[in-house]
Design a protein around this motif. Structure first.
Motif, PDB file in Angstrom:
ATOM      1  N   ILE A   1       0.904  -1.126  -0.027  1.00  7.90           N
ATOM      2  CA  ILE A   1       0.025  -0.062  -0.054  1.00  7.90           C
ATOM      3  C   ILE A   1       0.875   1.169  -0.084  1.00  7.90           C
ATOM      4  O   ILE A   1       1.905   1.168   0.560  1.00  7.90           O
ATOM      5  CB  ILE A   1      -0.950  -0.143   1.234  1.00  7.90           C
ATOM      6  CG1 ILE A   1      -1.933  -1.086   1.022  1.00  7.90           C
ATOM      7  CG2 ILE A   1      -1.727   1.146   1.291  1.00  7.90           C
ATOM      8  CD1 ILE A   1      -2.876  -1.291   2.275  1.00  7.90           C
ATOM      9  N   THR A   2       0.544   2.010  -1.058  1.00  6.60           N
ATOM     10  CA  THR A   2       1.863   3.323  -0.914  1.00  6.60           C
ATOM     11  C   THR A   2       0.942   4.621  -0.428  1.00  6.60           C
ATOM     12  O   THR A   2      -0.172   4.435  -0.234  1.00  6.60           O
ATOM     13  CB  THR A   2       1.799   3.463  -2.460  1.00  6.60           C
ATOM     14  OG1 THR A   2       0.604   3.822  -3.269  1.00  6.60           O
ATOM     15  CG2 THR A   2       2.556   2.584  -3.197  1.00  6.60           C
ATOM     16  N   TRP A   3       1.711   5.461   0.166  1.00  3.97           N
ATOM     17  CA  TRP A   3       1.388   6.536   0.815  1.00  3.97           C
ATOM     18  C   TRP A   3       2.229   7.758   0.892  1.00  3.97           C
ATOM     19  O   TRP A   3       3.496   7.520   0.320  1.00  3.97           O
ATOM     20  CB  TRP A   3       1.145   6.093   2.440  1.00  3.97           C
ATOM     21  CG  TRP A   3       2.075   5.312   3.170  1.00  3.97           C
ATOM     22  CD1 TRP A   3       2.122   3.777   3.138  1.00  3.97           C
ATOM     23  CD2 TRP A   3       3.679   5.665   3.375  1.00  3.97           C
ATOM     24  NE1 TRP A   3       3.384   3.433   3.667  1.00  3.97           N
ATOM     25  CE2 TRP A   3       4.540   4.437   3.748  1.00  3.97           C
ATOM     26  CE3 TRP A   3       4.304   7.015   3.244  1.00  3.97           C
ATOM     27  CZ2 TRP A   3       5.603   4.541   4.186  1.00  3.97           C
ATOM     28  CZ3 TRP A   3       5.471   7.051   3.857  1.00  3.97           C
ATOM     29  CH2 TRP A   3       6.342   5.750   4.204  1.00  3.97           C
ATOM     30  N   ILE A   4       1.907   8.862   1.446  1.00  2.00           N
ATOM     31  CA  ILE A   4       2.782   9.982   1.380  1.00  2.00           C
ATOM     32  C   ILE A   4       2.301  10.517   3.106  1.00  2.00           C
ATOM     33  O   ILE A   4       1.329  10.420   3.656  1.00  2.00           O
ATOM     34  CB  ILE A   4       2.184  11.236   0.412  1.00  2.00           C
ATOM     35  CG1 ILE A   4       3.107  12.503   0.665  1.00  2.00           C
ATOM     36  CG2 ILE A   4       0.861  11.452   0.457  1.00  2.00           C
ATOM     37  CD1 ILE A   4       3.079  13.084  -0.640  1.00  2.00           C
ATOM     38  N   VAL A   5       3.346  11.095   3.585  1.00  4.44           N
ATOM     39  CA  VAL A   5       3.151  11.694   4.888  1.00  4.44           C
ATOM     40  C   VAL A   5       3.278  13.438   4.502  1.00  4.44           C
ATOM     41  O   VAL A   5       4.190  14.019   4.152  1.00  4.44           O
ATOM     42  CB  VAL A   5       4.106  11.465   5.911  1.00  4.44           C
ATOM     43  CG1 VAL A   5       3.718  12.219   7.091  1.00  4.44           C
ATOM     44  CG2 VAL A   5       4.359   9.966   6.110  1.00  4.44           C
ATOM     45  N   PRO A   6       1.775  14.108   4.259  1.00  2.00           N
ATOM     46  CA  PRO A   6       1.939  15.434   3.966  1.00  2.00           C
ATOM     47  C   PRO A   6       2.949  16.411   4.549  1.00  2.00           C
ATOM     48  O   PRO A   6       3.387  17.270   4.148  1.00  2.00           O
ATOM     49  CB  PRO A   6       0.578  15.803   4.094  1.00  2.00           C
ATOM     50  CG  PRO A   6      -0.336  14.470   4.087  1.00  2.00           C
ATOM     51  CD  PRO A   6       0.623  13.418   4.574  1.00  2.00           C
ATOM     52  N   LYS A   7       3.021  16.157   6.053  1.00  2.00           N
ATOM     53  CA  LYS A   7       3.636  17.187   6.868  1.00  2.00           C
ATOM     54  C   LYS A   7       5.189  17.122   6.301  1.00  2.00           C
ATOM     55  O   LYS A   7       5.825  18.027   6.412  1.00  2.00           O
ATOM     56  CB  LYS A   7       3.723  16.787   8.104  1.00  2.00           C
ATOM     57  CG  LYS A   7       2.972  17.657   9.139  1.00  2.00           C
ATOM     58  CD  LYS A   7       3.160  17.245  10.492  1.00  2.00           C
ATOM     59  CE  LYS A   7       2.208  17.850  11.363  1.00  2.00           C
ATOM     60  NZ  LYS A   7       2.129  17.156  12.835  1.00  2.00           N
ATOM     61  N   THR A   8       5.664  15.992   6.246  1.00  2.00           N
ATOM     62  CA  THR A   8       7.079  15.887   5.972  1.00  2.00           C
ATOM     63  C   THR A   8       7.325  15.363   4.319  1.00  2.00           C
ATOM     64  O   THR A   8       8.433  15.742   4.048  1.00  2.00           O
ATOM     65  CB  THR A   8       7.938  14.631   6.853  1.00  2.00           C
ATOM     66  OG1 THR A   8       6.831  13.501   6.204  1.00  2.00           O
ATOM     67  CG2 THR A   8       7.541  14.855   8.060  1.00  2.00           C
ATOM     68  N   GLY A   9       6.471  15.268   3.384  1.00  2.00           N
ATOM     69  CA  GLY A   9       6.566  14.968   1.994  1.00  2.00           C
ATOM     70  C   GLY A   9       7.261  13.489   1.804  1.00  2.00           C
ATOM     71  O   GLY A   9       7.413  13.186   1.131  1.00  2.00           O
ATOM     72  N   GLU A  10       7.411  12.807   3.339  1.00  2.00           N
ATOM     73  CA  GLU A  10       7.759  11.522   3.009  1.00  2.00           C
ATOM     74  C   GLU A  10       6.863  10.483   2.195  1.00  2.00           C
ATOM     75  O   GLU A  10       5.865  10.586   2.503  1.00  2.00           O
ATOM     76  CB  GLU A  10       8.184  11.018   4.430  1.00  2.00           C
ATOM     77  CG  GLU A  10       8.795   9.518   4.406  1.00  2.00           C
ATOM     78  CD  GLU A  10       8.574   8.918   5.337  1.00  2.00           C
ATOM     79  OE1 GLU A  10       8.436   9.400   6.565  1.00  2.00           O
ATOM     80  OE2 GLU A  10       9.214   7.568   5.702  1.00  2.00           O
ATOM     81  N   LYS A  11       7.386   9.801   1.336  1.00  2.00           N
ATOM     82  CA  LYS A  11       6.699   8.873   0.455  1.00  2.00           C
ATOM     83  C   LYS A  11       7.138   7.307   0.670  1.00  2.00           C
ATOM     84  O   LYS A  11       8.375   7.401   0.829  1.00  2.00           O
ATOM     85  CB  LYS A  11       6.618   9.152  -1.118  1.00  2.00           C
ATOM     86  CG  LYS A  11       6.000  10.504  -1.528  1.00  2.00           C
ATOM     87  CD  LYS A  11       6.333  10.602  -2.766  1.00  2.00           C
ATOM     88  CE  LYS A  11       5.744  12.136  -3.124  1.00  2.00           C
ATOM     89  NZ  LYS A  11       6.122  12.655  -4.578  1.00  2.00           N
ATOM     90  N   GLY A  12       6.282   6.360   0.527  1.00  2.00           N
ATOM     91  CA  GLY A  12       6.631   5.146   0.466  1.00  2.00           C
ATOM     92  C   GLY A  12       5.751   4.112   0.309  1.00  2.00           C
ATOM     93  O   GLY A  12       4.567   4.305  -0.016  1.00  2.00           O
ATOM     94  N   SER A  13       5.876   2.782   1.068  1.00  3.20           N
ATOM     95  CA  SER A  13       4.947   1.882   0.808  1.00  3.20           C
ATOM     96  C   SER A  13       5.056   0.800   1.886  1.00  3.20           C
ATOM     97  O   SER A  13       6.203   0.604   2.431  1.00  3.20           O
ATOM     98  CB  SER A  13       5.054   1.058  -0.526  1.00  3.20           C
ATOM     99  OG  SER A  13       6.503   0.620  -0.908  1.00  3.20           O
ATOM    100  N   THR A  14       4.071   0.214   2.408  1.00 12.33           N
ATOM    101  CA  THR A  14       3.814  -0.903   3.346  1.00 12.33           C
ATOM    102  C   THR A  14       3.482  -2.039   2.828  1.00 12.33           C
ATOM    103  O   THR A  14       2.489  -2.283   2.163  1.00 12.33           O
ATOM    104  CB  THR A  14       3.151  -0.388   4.638  1.00 12.33           C
ATOM    105  OG1 THR A  14       3.538   0.830   4.959  1.00 12.33           O
ATOM    106  CG2 THR A  14       2.899  -1.493   5.568  1.00 12.33           C
ATOM    107  N   LYS A  15       4.275  -3.144   3.132  1.00 13.96           N
ATOM    108  CA  LYS A  15       3.909  -4.470   2.379  1.00 13.96           C
ATOM    109  C   LYS A  15       2.745  -5.124   3.185  1.00 13.96           C
ATOM    110  O   LYS A  15       2.497  -5.055   4.443  1.00 13.96           O
ATOM    111  CB  LYS A  15       5.039  -5.432   2.616  1.00 13.96           C
ATOM    112  CG  LYS A  15       6.324  -5.106   1.680  1.00 13.96           C
ATOM    113  CD  LYS A  15       7.241  -6.145   1.910  1.00 13.96           C
ATOM    114  CE  LYS A  15       8.286  -5.860   0.872  1.00 13.96           C
ATOM    115  NZ  LYS A  15       9.161  -4.958   0.908  1.00 13.96           N
ATOM    116  N   PHE A  16       1.865  -5.853   2.225  1.00 16.49           N
ATOM    117  CA  PHE A  16       0.807  -6.764   2.888  1.00 16.49           C
ATOM    118  C   PHE A  16       1.315  -7.672   3.882  1.00 16.49           C
ATOM    119  O   PHE A  16       2.499  -8.471   3.605  1.00 16.49           O
ATOM    120  CB  PHE A  16       0.153  -7.553   1.925  1.00 16.49           C
ATOM    121  CG  PHE A  16      -1.107  -7.113   1.227  1.00 16.49           C
ATOM    122  CD1 PHE A  16      -1.291  -5.870   1.387  1.00 16.49           C
ATOM    123  CD2 PHE A  16      -1.858  -7.884   0.544  1.00 16.49           C
ATOM    124  CE1 PHE A  16      -2.589  -5.339   0.662  1.00 16.49           C
ATOM    125  CE2 PHE A  16      -2.973  -7.536  -0.184  1.00 16.49           C
ATOM    126  CZ  PHE A  16      -3.418  -6.125   0.087  1.00 16.49           C
TER     127      PHE A  16
END
Ligand code: BGP
Length: 496
Positions: free
Chosen positions: A47-62
């Motif tokens: 599942i891909t995501w962004i943390v708006p506060k820091t701009g960090e982007k990434g993904s978390t595995k099932f």
């Protein structure tokens, strides 16, 4: 000789997020499935995501059964560089007329599909539903009616709106019950006369394994899981209530992921282990939704683990009064367990994975073909609840080969289905089980929920698309297409 009732509902099954595509068309909002990348048998989906506060982007595995970790403030979103199979899926959104004609050619009496909540209420809080979304499903239901195919409609099949997860914390929040009931009431009213059979939550017990896809809770804890379960039970009961108020014709079922569990040895410890596992991962959900009550073994477990059942006044009465009208379930195979220390998870499977069963053959994903699982499951569930049953998912994923002349020779699928039809017939005729119908999973090829692959195909109809979404999307009839057509036309007698 096999025998099925004349009104037996033969058909196939699908889910919007795996079949429909059109993920951003017609005013639809994003779901968790839309931000879930593809994977494979050995590489988990993410599942891909962004943390708006820091701009960090990434993904978390099932993590099947385990906890998925998201950074604080992460918002699931579409990112560049990832492939999201739900976006196009196999494009039922634009191919529904052709697909329904193929179902009619096979003689389908029913077709299981789901409505994407985010098409109906892209803005969850709005009081006005999205007409374009409503119209799409109305057109589909009318097309089905043209061929006398009865829709079986799941209200929530791994289609959690992203907003539900982000703004509300998913189903752990009680406010979500009202939002869902608003959505359910809208479609129950709108499709009166077009639909008769409804299911509330697909494989409700999959919340044990898939926290984000099933309940939209990104920071799950045992307490939140218990709250989410209570809230889905309440939403389901209130949907049953509404459905019965809106139309005498409506029947609402629950949907359980079920599979028989076998103890590997006759050591009583193994038998007890399997009994407990069956109760805790499968049956307590149907004890509530069909039986109408939280079972004692579950309440005791909550007590031992310091988990509160946060039921408010009147909740438990509601669950009792508005239990589901029938029990539908998926059944793909069985699993083997032992308490002995040589236990290693070596078998594949849908809800739980046990040891490899030496008596059974498996496909490339480790899912085993058990010719008796259906009959065993039907007996267990009927003995416990005495309610009508419906098998709404069963099938086998296989890497089919499209030949140059457009044929697909899937004898392995025909063999699998033949056993299962025989098993259903025995359950009906020898055991006297009232079985309403059978919808084979993924009747027209669609995307795998577990891996996001295309090559794990289930259908009677091959769709030309690969794991990266390339292909013409043309439809081709497999050998199993003609086999199922014969099976339906002969009321399950002709299985050659
Ligand atoms: C069930 C889901 C379906 C479907 C099926 C097959 O759990 O309800 O959505 O996908 O399993 O699983 P998979 O697609 O992982 O092969």
């Amino acid at each position: 000789m096999n025998k099925f009732p004349k009104d037996f509902l033969w058909g196939g099954a699908s889910a919007a997020n795996q079949f429909e595509g059109g993920y951003n068309e017609g005013g639809k909002a994003l779901t968790i499935s839309d931000v879930t990348s593809s994977g494979s048998h050995t590489r988990p989906r993410e599942i891909t995501w962004i943390v708006p506060k820091t701009g960090e982007k990434g993904s978390t595995k099932f993590a099947m059964g385990g906890k998925m970790e998201f950074p604080e403030g992460a918002i699931p979103c579409v990112l560049e560089g990832y492939y999201y199979p739900s976006h196009q899926a196999t494009d039922f959104y634009h191919h529904y007329k052709e697909d329904i004609a193929l179902m009619a050619e096979m003689g389908f009496k029913t077709f299981r599909m789901s409505i994407a909540w985010s098409r109906i209420y892209p803005d969850l809080e709005s009081e006005t539903p999205n007409e374009e979304g409503l119209k799409f499903y109305e057109d589909v239901f009318k097309e089905l009616k043209k061929y006398d195919i009865e829709p079986l409609v799941t209200l929530s099949h791994f289609e959690i709106p992203v907003d539900l997860a982000v703004k509300y914390g998913g189903w752990a929040n009680r406010k979500v019950v009202d939002l869902f009931v608003k959505y359910a009431t809208t479609v129950l009213k709108r499709y009166k006369g077009l639909v008769k059979y409804w299911l509330t939550f697909n494989e409700i017990n999959m919340m044990e394994h898939l926290q984000a896809l099933s309940i939209g809770v990104l920071d799950v804890t045992p307490q939140k899981k218990a709250d989410a379960a209570l809230h889905q039970f309440l939403a389901s009961a209130l949907t049953v209530k509404k459905a019965h108020e809106i139309s005498d014709d409506y029947q609402v079922g629950m949907m359980l992921a079920y599979q028989p569990l076998y103890a590997e040895t006759c050591d009583p410890k193994d038998q007890l282990f399997v009994l407990n596992k069956l109760q805790r991962q499968f049956l307590w959900y149907s004890d509530v939704q069909v039986g109408g009550e939280y079972p004692n073994y579950k309440l005791k477990e909550y007590e031992r683990e310091g988990i509160q059942l946060n039921a408010q006044e009147g909740d438990l009465d509601l669950l009792k009064k508005y239990a589901c009208d029938f029990l539908s379930f998926s059944c793909y195979g069985s699993s083997v367990f032992t308490t002995h220390n040589n236990f290693i998870e070596s078998g594949g499977g849908n809800a739980v994975r046990g040891k490899k069963n030496p008596y059974l053959e498996a496909n490339a994903w480790g899912w085993e073909t058990d010719p008796h699982c259906i009959r065993i499951a039907l007996n267990t569930l009927y003995d416990r609840y005495h309610k009508p049953l419906w098998i709404v998912e069963n099938g086998i994923g296989w890497e089919d080969k499209l030949e140059e002349d457009g044929t697909i020779h899937d004898s392995y699928r025909i063999d699998y289905l033949r056993h299962n039809v025989k098993s259903m017939s025995d359950a009906i005729n020898i055991d006297g089980i009232p079985l309403m119908g059978y919808t084979m999973w993924g009747c027209i090829d669609l995307v795998s929920a577990g891996t996001g692959e295309m090559k794990k195909r289930y259908g009677f109809v091959y769709v030309d698309m690969d794991d990266e979404g390339n292909g013409t999307l043309n439809r081709y009839k497999k050998d199993s297409f003609y086999w199922y057509k014969k099976c339906i036309a002969s009321d399950g007698k002709d299985l050659d």
